[in-house]
Design a protein around this motif. Structure first.
Motif, mmCIF file in Angstrom:
data_model
loop_
_atom_site.group_PDB
_atom_site.id
_atom_site.type_symbol
_atom_site.label_atom_id
_atom_site.label_comp_id
_atom_site.label_asym_id
_atom_site.label_seq_id
_atom_site.Cartn_x
_atom_site.Cartn_y
_atom_site.Cartn_z
ATOM 1 N N VAL A 1 0.853 -1.190 0.000
ATOM 2 C CA VAL A 1 0.000 0.000 0.000
ATOM 3 C C VAL A 1 0.886 1.236 0.000
ATOM 4 O O VAL A 1 2.060 1.180 0.349
ATOM 5 N N LYS A 2 0.300 2.361 -0.420
ATOM 6 C CA LYS A 2 1.057 3.607 -0.457
ATOM 7 C C LYS A 2 0.184 4.754 0.042
ATOM 8 O O LYS A 2 -1.027 4.609 0.177
ATOM 9 N N VAL A 3 0.804 5.876 0.310
ATOM 10 C CA VAL A 3 0.091 7.064 0.779
ATOM 11 C C VAL A 3 -0.951 7.462 -0.254
ATOM 12 O O VAL A 3 -0.680 7.470 -1.455
ATOM 13 N N GLY A 4 -2.159 7.756 0.209
ATOM 14 C CA GLY A 4 -3.243 8.168 -0.676
ATOM 15 C C GLY A 4 -4.207 7.053 -1.024
ATOM 16 O O GLY A 4 -5.287 7.317 -1.556
ATOM 17 N N ASP A 5 -3.842 5.789 -0.751
ATOM 18 C CA ASP A 5 -4.744 4.666 -1.042
ATOM 19 C C ASP A 5 -5.956 4.703 -0.120
ATOM 20 O O ASP A 5 -5.830 4.961 1.078
ATOM 21 N N ASN A 6 -7.140 4.448 -0.690
ATOM 22 C CA ASN A 6 -8.345 4.262 0.114
ATOM 23 C C ASN A 6 -8.452 2.780 0.424
ATOM 24 O O ASN A 6 -8.381 1.956 -0.493
ATOM 25 N N VAL A 7 -8.616 2.444 1.707
ATOM 26 C CA VAL A 7 -8.556 1.044 2.127
ATOM 27 C C VAL A 7 -9.750 0.667 3.006
ATOM 28 O O VAL A 7 -10.382 1.523 3.618
#
Length: 91
Positions: A56-62
């Protein structure tokens, strides 16, 4: 959004999405009956483990578990710190 919090290892910092104010039929939900949100946006990620890099990375909606992570307040905002394994899906 840049946070000065840097999670350790395979942990991520998630800003939870706001809880629903009303139902699909238009009924307003009181604060005492609102469910804890189970989705949010990643605002910081750790370095991961050497043998297992983060996916995962910064900005991902999870989507994450209802009781996943530890709630913290930083600079007046609510965040969750959790392991990447507590995340079920990226939206």
């Amino acid at each position: 959004m840049a946070l000065s919090i840097k999670p350790i290892g395979d942990r991520v910092v998630v800003e939870a999405a706001p809880a629903e104010e009303k139902t699909a039929s238009g009924i307003y939900i009181p604060d005492t009956a609102k469910e804890k949100p189970s989705q949010g946006t990643i605002v910081a990620v750790g370095a991961g483990k050497p043998e297992e890099p983060l996916t995962v990375k910064v900005g991902d909606n999870v989507l994450y578990g209802k009781y996943a992570g530890t709630e913290i307040t930083y600079e007046g905002k609510e965040y969750l710190i959790m392991r990447e394994s507590d995340i079920y899906a990226v939206l």
